[in-house]
Design an enzyme around this catalytic site. Structure first.
Site, short mmCIF file in Angstrom:
data_model
loop_
_atom_site.label_atom_id
_atom_site.label_comp_id
_atom_site.label_asym_id
_atom_site.label_seq_id
_atom_site.Cartn_x
_atom_site.Cartn_y
_atom_site.Cartn_z
CB THR A 1 -0.43 0.09 0.94
OG1 THR A 1 -1.67 -0.85 1.17
CG2 THR A 1 -1.55 1.19 1.37
CE LYS B 1 -5.48 -1.67 1.72
NZ LYS B 1 -4.69 -2.05 2.08
CE LYS C 1 1.19 1.82 5.01
NZ LYS C 1 1.63 1.57 4.01
P1 NA7 Z 1 5.18 -5.79 7.62
O1 NA7 Z 1 5.28 -6.48 8.24
O2 NA7 Z 1 5.77 -4.58 8.23
O3 NA7 Z 1 7.18 -6.13 6.75
C1 NA7 Z 1 7.17 -5.06 5.98
C2 NA7 Z 1 8.13 -5.61 4.89
O4 NA7 Z 1 9.29 -4.97 3.76
C3 NA7 Z 1 9.22 -6.33 4.90
O5 NA7 Z 1 9.55 -7.08 3.96
C4 NA7 Z 1 9.96 -5.25 5.55
O6 NA7 Z 1 11.88 -5.57 5.73
C5 NA7 Z 1 10.68 -4.50 3.84
N1 NA7 Z 1 11.08 -3.05 4.15
C6 NA7 Z 1 10.86 -2.26 4.85
N2 NA7 Z 1 11.36 -1.47 4.46
C7 NA7 Z 1 12.11 -1.91 3.59
C8 NA7 Z 1 13.95 -1.40 3.05
N3 NA7 Z 1 14.12 0.14 3.19
N4 NA7 Z 1 14.33 -2.25 1.74
C9 NA7 Z 1 13.23 -3.39 1.42
N5 NA7 Z 1 12.54 -3.81 2.77
C10 NA7 Z 1 11.98 -3.02 3.45
O7 NA7 Z 1 4.58 -5.38 6.39
P2 NA7 Z 1 2.79 -6.71 6.29
O8 NA7 Z 1 3.75 -7.09 5.67
O9 NA7 Z 1 2.44 -6.25 7.45
O10 NA7 Z 1 2.40 -5.06 5.26
C11 NA7 Z 1 3.04 -5.12 4.08
C12 NA7 Z 1 2.04 -4.31 2.72
O11 NA7 Z 1 0.85 -4.15 3.16
C13 NA7 Z 1 1.89 -2.47 3.89
O12 NA7 Z 1 2.11 -2.15 2.67
C14 NA7 Z 1 1.06 -2.59 4.32
O13 NA7 Z 1 0.04 -1.79 5.19
C15 NA7 Z 1 -0.60 -3.55 3.80
P3 NA7 Z 1 12.71 -6.47 6.81
O14 NA7 Z 1 11.94 -8.31 6.42
O15 NA7 Z 1 12.33 -5.43 8.30
O16 NA7 Z 1 13.99 -6.94 6.33
#
Ligand code: NA7
Length: 282
Positions: A95, A170, A238
């Site tokens: 999102t 969304k 957010k």
């Molecule tokens: P989560 O459980 O907070 O997971 C977030 C994911 O995003 C996780 O894999 C993170 O990797 C990844 N992430 C966050 N910042 C980065 C950056 N800068 N670079 C690469 N990867 C990143 O979110 P949800 O699964 O609950 O939700 C996902 C989306 O669906 C979100 O937009 C919601 O609003 C709806 P990590 O594991 O921390 O290394």
């Protein structure tokens, strides 16, 4: 069709699991590699660079937290667009703002990568059950290619228009989610102030016309005052911010957003959004 999956948070893990269960070959990458372990045990292959993931995939899904994360994945150094993406399809299910979706679509197009924005309504439960509601923006033919895969992740996938249409829809549905959960919290607190217990009030809500699967699904958490994230409060904060930036005119959303922001500042961001009840009731 070989699948690449980037982003193994609360949502990414059950969603990628459903593609594995459907028999697809799935390669995964996550910034924190350890989070891939449950998927590796289900048959996924972990690759240590995005470049390798792209080389072994026809369709690449991204499911990460926010605009910043998505930009890092696509346009950052060693990101998707620095790999050979020619002719492949990327489906971003995060999102993010419609503006960023359109920016990414343009950036992908320049690199020869087709792009769909396809965020979802539904949290961890529907993700596990493959019952998400998927809202898609982008080219119709690309949507048709992705549809069988989306069918493993959701109960419905709707093509809504050009890139940005999925993320716009969304933000709209999550506006209602944010307002509803805030409303449930205020209702329960009002009832409590008049000696009507949460259990009694939840029964009344559930049996009344305003009862919904959402509220029924939160009942156990509310009664236990325990809020593991099905949908994290930080993500709700957010989404209401993104709606405001997209120009929403909603006094209710403004008020709910201020409430979630305050709870976030108190350290409740990683709890489920229903923890707003605990915050408001303290
Ligand atoms: P989560 O459980 O907070 O997971 C977030 C994911 O995003 C996780 O894999 C993170 O990797 C990844 N992430 C966050 N910042 C980065 C950056 N800068 N670079 C690469 N990867 C990143 O979110 P949800 O699964 O609950 O939700 C996902 C989306 O669906 C979100 O937009 C919601 O609003 C709806 P990590 O594991 O921390 O290394």
């Amino acid at each position: 069709m070989k699948i690449g999956w980037i982003g193994l948070g609360n949502m990414g893990i059950p969603m990628a699991s459903n593609l594995l269960a459907a028999g697809y070959e799935v390669q995964v990458w996550n910034r924190t590699p350890e989070k891939a372990e449950p998927l590796i045990s289900l048959g996924a292959t972990y690759v240590d660079t995005i470049d390798k993931l792209v080389a072994n995939s026809d369709v690449i899904f991204t499911m990460v937290s926010d605009d910043e994360a998505v930009k890092a994945i696509y346009t950052g150094s060693n990101g998707l667009l620095s790999a050979n993406v020619q002719g492949k399809l990327a489906v971003d299910m995060s999102t993010i703002s419609p503006e960023t979706s359109r920016f990414l679509a343009e950036s992908c197009k320049s690199a020869g990568l087709r792009f769909l924005d396809a965020p979802v309504s539904g949290s961890v439960g529907p993700a596990k059950e493959g019952k998400l509601v998927i809202m898609v923006g982008g080219d119709e033919q690309d949507f048709e290619q992705a549809k069988p895969l989306l069918g493993k992740l959701g109960k419905i996938a709707l093509h809504l228009g050009e890139n940005g249409a999925g993320t716009s829809a969304k933000l709209a549905i999550n506006l209602l989610l944010g307002i509803t959960v805030q409303g449930v919290a205020e209702t329960l607190l009002f009832a409590r102030s008049m000696d009507i217990s949460a259990e009694q009030m939840l029964t009344i809500i559930s049996e009344s016309a305003v009862g919904t699967p959402l509220i029924r699904g939160k009942a156990a958490s509310i009664l236990a005052d325990d809020y593991p994230a099905a949908f994290a409060l930080k993500h709700m904060t957010k989404d209401l911010r993104l709606a405001r930036e997209a120009g929403v005119s909603s006094p209710l959303a403004e008020s709910a957003a201020a409430s979630y922001r305050a709870a976030l500042e108190e350290g409740m961001g990683d709890l489920d959004l229903m923890a707003i009840l605990r915050f408001l009731g303290q």
